[in-house]
Every structure is written in structure tokens, then in C-alpha cells.
Design a protein around this motif. Sequence first.
Motif, PDB file in Angstrom:
ATOM      1  N   ALA A 237       0.845  -1.194   0.000  1.00 23.30           N
ATOM      2  CA  ALA A 237       0.000   0.000   0.000  1.00 23.30           C
ATOM      3  C   ALA A 237       0.880   1.243   0.000  1.00 23.30           C
ATOM      4  N   TYR A 238       0.398   2.296  -0.680  1.00 25.80           N
ATOM      5  CA  TYR A 238       1.197   3.521  -0.781  1.00 25.80           C
ATOM      6  C   TYR A 238       0.350   4.641  -1.358  1.00 25.80           C
ATOM      7  N   THR A 239       0.872   5.834  -1.257  1.00 24.48           N
ATOM      8  CA  THR A 239       0.350   6.987  -1.992  1.00 24.48           C
ATOM      9  C   THR A 239       1.393   7.372  -3.030  1.00 24.48           C
ATOM     10  N   THR A 240       0.992   8.095  -4.051  1.00 23.54           N
ATOM     11  CA  THR A 240       1.983   8.499  -5.061  1.00 23.54           C
ATOM     12  C   THR A 240       2.997   9.479  -4.483  1.00 23.54           C
ATOM     13  N   TRP A 241       2.615  10.229  -3.453  1.00 22.52           N
ATOM     14  CA  TRP A 241       3.573  11.132  -2.813  1.00 22.52           C
ATOM     15  C   TRP A 241       4.730  10.336  -2.217  1.00 22.52           C
ATOM     16  N   MET A 242       4.455   9.150  -1.690  1.00 25.82           N
ATOM     17  CA  MET A 242       5.501   8.305  -1.121  1.00 25.82           C
ATOM     18  C   MET A 242       6.465   7.822  -2.197  1.00 25.82           C
ATOM     19  N   LEU A 243       6.022   7.713  -3.453  1.00 27.80           N
ATOM     20  CA  LEU A 243       6.884   7.239  -4.534  1.00 27.80           C
ATOM     21  C   LEU A 243       7.973   8.246  -4.891  1.00 27.80           C
ATOM     22  N   ASN A 244       7.846   9.483  -4.427  1.00 31.68           N
ATOM     23  CA  ASN A 244       8.877  10.489  -4.693  1.00 31.68           C
ATOM     24  C   ASN A 244      10.132  10.283  -3.861  1.00 31.68           C
ATOM     25  N   PHE A 245      10.048   9.435  -2.845  1.00 32.98           N
ATOM     26  CA  PHE A 245      11.150   9.282  -1.899  1.00 32.98           C
ATOM     27  C   PHE A 245      11.587   7.819  -1.843  1.00 32.98           C
ATOM     28  N   ASP A 246      12.192   7.408  -0.778  1.00 36.90           N
ATOM     29  CA  ASP A 246      12.717   6.052  -0.656  1.00 36.90           C
ATOM     30  C   ASP A 246      11.559   5.046  -0.638  1.00 36.90           C
ATOM     31  N   THR A 247      11.449   4.249  -1.708  1.00 33.99           N
ATOM     32  CA  THR A 247      10.313   3.331  -1.813  1.00 33.99           C
ATOM     33  C   THR A 247      10.439   2.114  -0.894  1.00 33.99           C
ATOM     34  N   SER A 248      11.559   1.975  -0.195  1.00 35.85           N
ATOM     35  CA  SER A 248      11.649   0.884   0.777  1.00 35.85           C
ATOM     36  C   SER A 248      10.717   1.127   1.960  1.00 35.85           C
ATOM     37  N   PHE A 249      10.159   2.344   2.074  1.00 37.61           N
ATOM     38  CA  PHE A 249       9.232   2.646   3.157  1.00 37.61           C
ATOM     39  C   PHE A 249       7.775   2.493   2.745  1.00 37.61           C
ATOM     40  N   LEU A 250       7.508   1.988   1.524  1.00 34.37           N
ATOM     41  CA  LEU A 250       6.133   1.658   1.180  1.00 34.37           C
ATOM     42  C   LEU A 250       5.651   0.546   2.114  1.00 34.37           C
ATOM     43  N   TYR A 251       4.388   0.593   2.465  1.00 35.08           N
ATOM     44  CA  TYR A 251       3.854  -0.408   3.394  1.00 35.08           C
ATOM     45  C   TYR A 251       3.740  -1.753   2.687  1.00 35.08           C
ATOM     46  N   SER A 252       4.227  -2.805   3.341  1.00 40.24           N
ATOM     47  CA  SER A 252       4.018  -4.157   2.820  1.00 40.24           C
ATOM     48  C   SER A 252       3.879  -5.112   3.996  1.00 40.24           C
ATOM     49  N   LYS A 253       3.048  -6.108   3.796  1.00 36.94           N
ATOM     50  CA  LYS A 253       2.804  -7.098   4.843  1.00 36.94           C
ATOM     51  C   LYS A 253       2.561  -8.457   4.198  1.00 36.94           C
ATOM     52  N   ILE A 254       3.163  -9.484   4.801  1.00 37.39           N
ATOM     53  CA  ILE A 254       2.938 -10.851   4.365  1.00 37.39           C
ATOM     54  C   ILE A 254       1.567 -11.317   4.864  1.00 37.39           C
TER      55      ILE A 254
END
Length: 832
Positions: free
Chosen positions: A120-137
Amino acid sequence: MNCTRFYSSLIAFVLLFTGLGAGYAQQLDSMVNLYGERYPQEKVYVHFDKPAYNTGETIWFKAYIFSGIIPSPISRNFYVELIDPSGKVLQQKVLPVYEASSAGSFDLPANLPPTVIFRAYTTWMLNFDTSFLYSKIIRILNKTGVSAPGTTAATTPAAKQTAAKQPAAAATAAASSSTPAVSLRFFPEGGDLVTGLESVVAVKVTDEFGLPVSANGSIKDASGATVATFGTVHDGMGRFSIEPQAGKTYYAEWQDEKKQTHKTNLPAAKSTGVVLQCASSGSREAFIIKRSQESPDNLKTLYLLGYFNSQVVYKARLNLQQNFMVSGSIPLEGIPTGMIQMTLFDADWKPLAERIAFVNKEDYFFTTRVVPTIKNTDRRGKNSLVIDVPDTLRSNLSISITDAGLSKADPDADNIVSHLLLSGDLRGYINNPYYYFTGNDDTVRSHLDLVMLTNGWRRFKWDDLAAGKLPVIKYPHENYLSLNINLTGVLPSQVPKNTQINVFLQAKDSSRQLFFLSMDSTGKFKQDGLVFFDTVSVFYQFNNNKHLANKAVVNFTNGTYKGAVAVKPDSAWRVPMPLDTSLLNRGRFFASEAERLKPELEKKVKVLETVTVKAKQKSKQQVMDEKYTSGLFTGGDATTFDLTDDPSAMGAYNIFSYLQGRVAGLQITTGGGGSQLQWRGATPSLFLNEMPVDVTAIENIPVTDIAYVKAFRPPFFGAMGGGAGGAIAIYTKKGGDVSSSATNVGGLDKTKLTGYAAPKEFYSPDYSKELAQNELPDIRTTLYWVPYILTDKNNHKVTLQFYNNDVTKRIRIILEGMNEDGQLTRVEKIIE
């Protein structure tokens, strides 16, 4: 708490800045503050109804979006994906953001791997370090349980501290033994070991899944003499002190919890340098800085910056001309709970060392009471509870009520408090992060400091900030959906300067919106700030050139981000070890019950069905085939797609992104070099209206112009060379290719536009009424789900009622949420 979380910048000066150093300090100071003000970072936490699912069930989720320490005012669109462990996107949805939150669901098909990744993410988050996009197993259960670890591509270590993401000296050394799956990492405090200076070194021991392993051992020099001992004290972490000597190398000789012996080298010590040591001391963060006895001039004047939430809260000039050590402390008054970062610079403002520390003021929580007023775990028993938020601030909550056996936390459990305050800001995998918020005594604080030592975060590129460079914003703020209209196929001279277009949007419930749009300087039309779901019919007409639509191709898009169709697998997408056997057994039980009751369910559903009269008629595929195909393209062994009435096609980037994953055996990859296709080891032939073409001729055609696609399985004998890779035939629209659901409006031109994912309502049966559907078996694992519970000073109590299923005897209630000041809440209760 009101304004206490809205801190004011706290800046303390150890010494006054003068000369060249002051100029650099002022520049870095202002650039850091500008970065925080202009480029606030967003982070996401997602509340799921439960941590594991059977195939065929629905994932219900509620996302909370923060910017720094408050609910984010930035983003209006929210993007969610289900991804398999290889990186293939299985499902995508775009949802609107409301009150800094969003909610939705995913229906799980029958054919899923043992785990899927929710991203999960917003496009604003894609402007920065994408390793901080939310992910969960997300674990997928079935009647036989999940597959054993190691059976999928996701069984890679969870640790995210790769060499590229850590300070150079945060060395990772794999254990050189017969069991390489267990590894030991060293993390010198501040970043480096320096000859002649005593340093604290943190250790972290993990297995091949990134889970913590207990260990103990000793540090030895090349002669075998022991210079230090160490042992893990919490979740595979520990620390020791060492003073490296010139010309010597060191290694660790250690045993893991299975008594296996390992040997791991320490990172090499620098001959000269500085070390930074920190420790919390009441209301201040104390630090000690030491330099080598023989140091160059640039290490005799140092600068220390402390920043919180991308705002400078401390800066100091440190004079080490005469002394090789200096100490001080950062006052923490006015700084709320969260991480403070400290970076040490040399005289030329080059970064030397970095340290993060956690400030826990225990000011992040607001009180929420969940009071069950009626408890009944009998078959289909009625339950009632009251949610009370005794506060005047507005709050935004979500609640899940489930079978307790299937909602039990797994080993890497995270929740709204631990994620938004801790794990969401760090790169490394953290085991059981909520533990660090269960108390604030010396033991917990010491364990939390080990997390700070073994997990890195470098938000700033100091060279860029010193040069006045700021991030390039590729994805600006989105204002919900847009009505974007672009004309192609006509010359600019053929479009009058004052061209306007009248647009009707008609939803499936027949509601309409009317827009009168003028062409901008780029020859486009745009209206943003729209909210609509599923698909809408679009009727349009140019008001001063009604024949323009016949000359030009009018393309409509909704302005949302069209992401990559494949995602590079992340090292954190591991398969969790099946430690919780009760959860697995409970999952097997529900899956087995569903299988056992399936014949009975189908029988009763058939009885409930209304009688329908069917007449034999041509299928839609036959109609489309007769309308478009001829010769060798008629019939055949092919997978067909009718795009004239397929809402999902409207959101596709091009026809290849639409086809990706829809045709068995056909592999499609996209990238900077264009789309590439392969089928059974050969390249498929491409046809546009039955004329051979190449990839570039196809991928630039708007999907809205395509009516019908046939993917012929290999071999296709109508292609040159025998068609060993099969063929894809693409047909553009002819007259009349409009959805039958669209109602004509005054003879206007028309098309379709995709909106937000259609919302799905959670089904909660009411067994107090005699309804036909209540005759069906009830083995729901999620008994109740409410994503939005909103309270304020005038409405601070909410009553909920729900019914138990046929089998559950223990019910788990989990409520999470935030208020308008950014305080958090979490309540967990068991009814039995």
C-alpha cells in the motif's frame, strides 16, 4: 494532550557559530527545515480484520496515513496491491482518502500461493525512498495448512539492512560454519570502529528467515586472546565494548542456541576518526564524542546536528583542539514520542557518524473504552458492545471482531502504535515491535536502544543539502480523481483556440455531473477533485466545433497512477515460520468445514434461487467474432477479450499491461525499453485489424480505442514462420461498440471512465429475523468489521451489535484508531 505534540523547534547552542562553519551550518540548518516543511514524509499503517485467510475469503482492511506525527493532509488517493512472492501483481485497487484514512477489501480467488504480499502507498511516497512503502505478508491457509518454509521465492531473509542501506561500517558477516543460515551482524555505534578509541558494538543474530536467534561468544584477536565477551539479551540482539589496537584484527567465536559453533570477523578499524556514543538521561539525550589522539585538523572542530521529524532541534560547534573528548546533552523538552537523529560532521561539514535514539514520553495514547454489554458465544448468539471515547477531539477508529483462534498475533505482529511510531520509520525488520511500548522501564528502554543501534535510517543526502539540492518531485499531490481529456490525431491548427467541451458523467445509479471545460495552453482539458466509483458513462460534445470529435481521437483518463505490472521481490517478503500451530489448526478447521458444508450449501442455495427461463442465443464472443474476424482469425484455439464492456480495461496503461497475467503461458514484461512478449520460448506475432505490426505500433494505442483481442495459442499458422509463439490479434472499435448499460444523452459522443474500486459492504447477518438466507450454514471467521467509527465531543459513544457464527466459542475484538492530534489507540478484548 492538545498542543503538546505540535512542538516548537528547540535549538540549543553549545558554542556560537562563526566564520565558514556558520555559513554551512545555516545552510544545512535551513535546508533540513525546508525539507521537512516542503517534503513531509508519509507513512501508512493498515488494520486488517485478521492476519491469515482461507482461499475464497475477503481481506478487509483500513489504512491510516500519517505525515510525521499527525494525520496526513497530503494525499487524496490510496493505492493497494496484492502481489505474489515472485513480484507479480495479482490485484490492484485505487481508493479515496477520507480523514487521512482509506478502507477497502480484496476477494481471494481459489488459486493462491501459501503467502501473498499486501502493498500500500500513496503516489507522494513514490517520490522518496520506496523501501518505506507499506508491505505485509498475508498467510493463505487451506484445509491442509500452509506450505513449509522454503517452498516459495519469498523465503529470503527479512533483514533489510543491506550494504547499500547501511553505514559502511555496519558490516554484515555471514557465519563461516556448516549452518550458514544463521548469521551475525556487527553495528559499531555511530558507524565506525577507530583504532585507540573504545566503542560500543551492537550485535544482531538471525536465522535465514530474519527471525532472532540467541547466541553468546567472545571477541578474540589474531593470536586467539579474548578481549571481550558478548551475549544476546533480547530478540537476538546484544552489545559489547572494544578498544581496537593498531595493527590488530579481531573475530567473534560464538555459539547459537543449537550449540553450533561459528566464527565471524569484525569490521576493520579506521586508523583515525571519531566515535559517537549516546545514552538517554532523564529529560535529556546525553552524548560523548571522542577523536583519535593524532587527528587531522578537520577532526578538531566538529559540528553536531540533532533533528526530529525533519526539523532541526539541536546544533552545536564542538571544539576538540586541545581535548580529544567532549560531552554534552540534547534537551528533550517539547519533543514528543518518536525518533531523534543525530549526525556528526567534520570541520568541512562532511558527515562522520550518525546515531538514532528513541524518545518515549508516553504521550501518544488516547483512552478508548470497549465495553461488551451482551456476551453470547452460543451458536448464532447475539452480542452487543459500546465504544466510548471520553475526549472532545475528533477520532477515527476501526474494529474487527473475529474467531479468536484465527486472529491470534503472529511472530512479526505489528499494530498501529508500534508501526507509526517505530517500525514504519526504520529499514530493518523488527521482531514483535509492540513489545517496546508495553512499558518504559530501564529494561525495555535498553532493549529499544538495541533496536536503534541495529537499524539504520539515512533520510538526507548531506552533499545534496549542502549544495542546496532538493528532491525532484515526479508525482505531485493528487486531488482525488481527475477528468483528463487529450486530443490526438489532429494538428494544433485544427483545434480552435477557445475550444470548450461539455461533459456529462453518468453513474450506474443514473446520477449525473455536468462540466464545461476549456482547453489549457497544452491543448488538454482537465477537472480534478472528483469522486466516483466503479465505472461511469461519459457523454461529451465540443460546443464550438461539433465535428471535432469525428476528426480527433478523444482520450479520457482519470488521472490516477498506472504502476508497473511487475514488482521486484523484496528481501522482506519472507515466509514466516509456522510457530503458531493453534492458528494453523484453526485455519485448517474452518477450511475443512467449508469443504464439508459445500454440498449442503450449494443444495440450499439452489432451493433459494428464483426460477429463470433461458433462451438459446449467440454468446458475446460469437457476436464479436462475427463482427471483427475473418479467414484464419475466425474461431481457433484462442483466449478472447471483449473490451467494450470491461471496466478494468479502462484503467490499463496499454493493452499489454491489460493482458499481463490473463493468458496462461504468455509472458509480458514492460520497462524502459518497451514491452516484451514470449510464449513457449518464442515471440508471438502481432496483428492490428489482421495486419501484421510490431510492438511499438500496438503499445501506443489507447486501450479505450480497442474493442476486441484474440490471443491464439502456439502455434498459429496464419503468421510468418509458422507462428511458434502464437499470435495476438487486436481490433479497434467500430461503430456501436458501446456498453449496453450506457444510456444515450441527446446524441452525444460517449465512452466509459473507471473510477475508484467499487466498495463492498460487509455482510453481517441478523438472526432475529426469519430470512431465507439464515437457513444457510454460518462458518464466518470474521464476525463483524466496521472500518469507520467517527466520534467527536457531541458523539463520543457508539453501540454495535453482531451475531456469532455456528462454531466459535472465543471471540476476539481489536479496535484501533487515531484522533485529529495524531494520538493513537488500541484495545484488544476476548469474549468467551
